[in-house]
Write a protein that holds these residues in place. Structure first.
Motif, PDB file in Angstrom:
ATOM      1  N   MET A 229       0.828  -1.206   0.000  1.00 11.31           N
ATOM      2  CA  MET A 229       0.000   0.000   0.000  1.00 11.31           C
ATOM      3  C   MET A 229       0.861   1.254   0.000  1.00 11.31           C
ATOM      4  O   MET A 229       0.498   2.270  -0.597  1.00 11.31           O
TER       5      MET A 229
ATOM      6  N   SER B 231       2.105   1.994  -3.666  1.00 13.55           N
ATOM      7  CA  SER B 231       1.057   2.567  -4.522  1.00 13.55           C
ATOM      8  C   SER B 231       0.632   3.941  -4.008  1.00 13.55           C
ATOM      9  O   SER B 231       0.272   4.832  -4.789  1.00 13.55           O
ATOM     10  N   GLY B 232       0.708   4.150  -2.679  1.00 14.76           N
ATOM     11  CA  GLY B 232       0.385   5.455  -2.101  1.00 14.76           C
ATOM     12  C   GLY B 232       1.375   6.516  -2.536  1.00 14.76           C
ATOM     13  O   GLY B 232       1.001   7.653  -2.850  1.00 14.76           O
TER      14      GLY B 232
ATOM     15  N   SER C   3       0.636   7.622  -6.009  1.00 15.65           N
ATOM     16  CA  SER C   3      -0.532   8.502  -6.031  1.00 15.65           C
ATOM     17  C   SER C   3      -0.164   9.919  -5.583  1.00 15.65           C
ATOM     18  O   SER C   3      -0.632  10.910  -6.157  1.00 15.65           O
TER      19      SER C   3
ATOM     20  N   ARG D 194      -5.112  10.128   2.807  1.00 18.84           N
ATOM     21  CA  ARG D 194      -6.039   9.741   1.740  1.00 18.84           C
ATOM     22  C   ARG D 194      -5.349   8.855   0.702  1.00 18.84           C
ATOM     23  O   ARG D 194      -5.908   7.863   0.230  1.00 18.84           O
ATOM     24  N   HIS D 195      -4.109   9.192   0.363  1.00 20.09           N
ATOM     25  CA  HIS D 195      -3.346   8.387  -0.601  1.00 20.09           C
ATOM     26  C   HIS D 195      -2.919   7.050   0.003  1.00 20.09           C
ATOM     27  O   HIS D 195      -3.036   6.003  -0.635  1.00 20.09           O
TER      28      HIS D 195
ATOM     29  N   SER E 223      -4.169   5.337   2.411  1.00 10.98           N
ATOM     30  CA  SER E 223      -5.258   4.391   2.697  1.00 10.98           C
ATOM     31  C   SER E 223      -6.152   4.169   1.472  1.00 10.98           C
ATOM     32  O   SER E 223      -7.197   3.539   1.571  1.00 10.98           O
ATOM     33  N   HIS E 224      -5.740   4.736   0.319  1.00  8.74           N
ATOM     34  CA  HIS E 224      -6.436   4.537  -0.960  1.00  8.74           C
ATOM     35  C   HIS E 224      -7.910   4.952  -0.901  1.00  8.74           C
ATOM     36  O   HIS E 224      -8.777   4.261  -1.403  1.00  8.74           O
ATOM     37  N   ARG E 225      -8.133   6.112  -0.294  1.00  6.79           N
ATOM     38  CA  ARG E 225      -9.495   6.647  -0.271  1.00  6.79           C
ATOM     39  C   ARG E 225      -9.694   7.565  -1.478  1.00  6.79           C
ATOM     40  O   ARG E 225      -8.750   8.241  -1.914  1.00  6.79           O
TER      41      ARG E 225
END
Length: 668
Positions: free
Chosen positions: A253, A256-257, A260, A309-310, A312-314
């Motif tokens: 995570m 990928s965060g 983002s 937000r990034h 935790s993929h929100r």
């Protein structure tokens, strides 16, 4: 089976039986909102506890300030000693949020002092919610702030079983991932240490430590141990170690965060450059790239919550996770002193948004920082399941939401009548006040005085001290534990009179207070509204000699309504007393200062540790205590600094004596 076990020497009486019965029926019937209109001293907390035991669901109790939350926490711990009662408030003793003032080109960096004990209690609250159902969490409005995903928190715990095959180094790696630190010298919460084939872990939220003994790559034995003496308490077949922090990101995570965040940075830089904001673009690029590098290398950076937000993929604009998410769907909520707590919850989002919009506009933060925020009020409402508003003066919002589901509890089991309100001219009010305070002090009774401003409170407190009255002052800049201690000292008669502005209203349970004085009672406004006047008058409602003095020259509409409502309640109580042949008596309540008990326990533990430490361990402890002393002095916590200094002196003396004894032994 009912997991909640209410233990109390009291039985419901007065208005309590009908209030408990009606609220229980409304909740079991499926009502989403109901209101408990309970006057001061009628036993609202006992009614709430009885309803919790009857409904048998995890419960969130929200209070509007830390002092009242601490008081409720202590009372619920007493009512439910066999269940998990937790305390969840902001862990900052001091907090200066990050901000920018464009008019003076002043950037204010975030600065905070974290109270480690409260941080541990927050972790204990979320851990209890993850591991059991019989949980009551008493919280301030901190429950609506960003906390990190409960799914990630639960997924990243380390589960250990007797007979489990796992390499010792693999276990150490797993503990580091969930933010535990290795320290083979100082054993404290959030730390693990290794001694050969034995790993000892002190959970960040617990009071007992875990000893894991290996035979090769197999867990041979798991024991719960006392962290100081290291004595075995009991053996366990299985144990779960939950994370030491709320904000956690696994490696997949995180990667990928970071991508983002990079993508948003490119888009934002292009936008700023197109508008000619070159300085803002350069500033944002420099700050964000530094944070990205820190995240990539250590998994953490200052202000990591602004990237939540990034990480935790929100989706953009979505609400953050908060404490309420940890309850699941089926739970009960009590909103204490709802007439104050609800407006406070409602106002949190806009204040936070205004500050962060300036930071994003001038290139200090990415726009995604706006998604690290408290809940909007409609989001807060959407998360709640079934709610009981509790207040002596419920506002229109609570009454409308309940659609008439209002349960009155205005009869006090003790027979105490609402204190008489006396209106006195403000001319010579200070001289009159001094005479009344001295009179009460001679009777071993206490006095509360409320003013309109902090400055007035400070000046009045100083003047009263000069007049020979033992006086203290309470204000919002005190940390939560300090406020509770001041109130406890008042009850113990360490002083006679307490002066404040807005902290002497809702919920304070002070049976020793027999007189409440309201300065400038005829100044209409928030602090002198009907609700405020009734609430502050209620602080004298737990003493048979209770009286309220309102200093003012005009009978305002608010004053008139407050006196009228007080008269109605007095009439109802007098009628009940006559019908049931009750003689009013003051409430007697033991002074159970949970904070003081914890402080004494900490001191005893440290003293024991100091006695048993080997020479080199004592050396490192002295070093750590000296750092703590310097930090306390820097934060102007001089009493704590003096206490730490005294402990350092004792330890150094023991180290010196130890060296002497060693020389004597060698000489022999």
């Amino acid at each position: 089976m009912n997991p909640f076990k209410l233990i109390s020497p009291f039985k419901p009486c007065g208005d309590q039986p009908q209030a408990i019965s009606k609220l229980t029926k409304l909740i079991k019937r499926g009502n989403r909102y109901q209101t408990l209109l309970g006057v001061t001293g009628s036993g609202k907390t006992f009614t709430m506890a009885s309803v919790i035991a009857a409904i048998n669901k995890p419960t969130l109790v929200i209070s509007h300030n830390k002092t009242l939350a601490a008081q409720l926490y202590a009372e619920f711990k007493e009512f439910f000693p066999e269940n998990a009662v937790e305390y969840f408030v902001s862990y900052y003793d001091y907090y200066q949020p990050e901000a920018y003032i464009p008019q003076t080109d002043t950037y204010i960096e975030k600065d905070a002092s974290i109270n480690e004990r409260i941080n541990r209690m927050r972790l204990a609250a979320t851990t209890s919610l993850m591991s059991r159902k019989d949980v009551i969490v008493v919280s301030s409005v901190s429950c609506i702030y960003n906390l990190g995903s409960p799914c990630e928190y639960k997924a990243m715990y380390v589960n250990l079983k007797e007979g489990q095959i796992i390499e010792r180094d693999k276990l150490l790696s797993e503990l580091i991932k969930i933010r535990y630190e290795r320290n083979d010298i100082e054993f404290m919460q959030g730390i693990f240490r290794v001694r050969g084939d034995t790993v000892e872990i002190f959970p960040a939220y617990g009071q007992t430590a875990v000893r894991v003994e290996f035979f090769g790559d197999t867990i041979e034995k798991i024991s719960m141990i006392a962290p100081i003496s290291l004595e075995k308490i009991r053996q366990e077949k299985e144990v779960a170690i939950y994370p030491a922090k709320h904000f956690l990101v696994d490696e997949d995570m995180l990667e990928s965060g970071l991508k983002s965040i990079n993508l948003e940075l490119k888009e934002r830089l292009a936008e700023l450059n197109s508008k000619g904001k070159l300085l803002e673009a350069q500033r944002l690029e420099s700050r964000t790239k530094y944070d990205l590098e820190m995240l990539r290398e250590t998994g953490f950076c200052q202000g990591v919550e602004n990237y939540s937000r990034h990480l935790s993929h929100r989706p953009k604009g979505s609400r953050p996770y908060c404490l309420i998410d940890y309850f699941g769907k089926d739970f009960l909520t009590f909103i204490d002193e709802s007439h104050v707590t609800i407006p406070q919850v409602r106002g949190m989002y806009n204040g936070d948004k205004a500050r962060k919009q300036v930071l994003t506009e001038y290139g200090f933060r990415l726009p995604s920082c706006l998604d690290n925020r408290p809940l909007k009020f409609d989001e807060f409402e959407g998360l709640l399941n079934q709610v009981v508003f509790a207040s002596a003066t419920p506002a229109d919002f609570e009454l409308e939401k309940g659609k008439g589901a209002v349960v009155e509890q205005i009869i006090r089991p003790t027979g105490l009548i609402d204190p008489e309100i006396i209106l006195i001219s403000s001319s010579n009010q200070v001289d009159d006040l001094i005479a009344r305070v001295k009179e009460r002090a001679l009777k071993n009774e206490r006095v509360l005085i409320t003013t309109l401003t902090k400055r007035m409170s400070e000046d009045l407190a100083q003047y009263l001290k000069g007049a020979g009255i033992a006086t203290n002052y309470i204000h919002s800049e005190m940390d939560a534990l300090q406020r509770v201690k001041v109130i406890s000292d008042l009850r113990k008669k360490n002083f006679d009179c307490l002066v404040g502005v807005n902290l002497l209203r809702e919920g304070l349970d002070l049976p020793e207070v027999s007189l409440v004085c309201v300065m400038d009672a005829d100044k209409e406004g928030f602090l002198r509204s009907v609700t405020s006047l009734i609430q502050v008058a209620g602080r004298a409602a737990r003493n048979i000699n209770g009286k309220v003095i309102m200093y003012g020259d005009t009978l305002t509409k608010s004053l008139s309504k407050a006196i009228e409502e007080t008269h109605r309640r007095r009439e109802n109580q007098l009628k009940y007393n006559k019908e049931n042949n009750i003689t009013p008596r003051s409430i007697r309540k033991a002074i159970k200062d949970w904070i003081e008990i914890e402080e004494k326990a900490d001191k005893i533990a440290c003293d024991i540790a100091a006695q048993d430490l080997k020479a080199y361990e004592r050396y490192y402890l002295i070093d750590e205590l000296e750092k703590e002393m310097a930090k306390a002095a820097g934060n102007l916590q001089f009493e704590r600094a003096i206490t730490l200094r005294d402990r350092i002196v004792v330890l150094k003396r023991k180290r010196k004596n130890g060296k002497k004894n060693n020389r004597v032994s060698k000489g022999k």
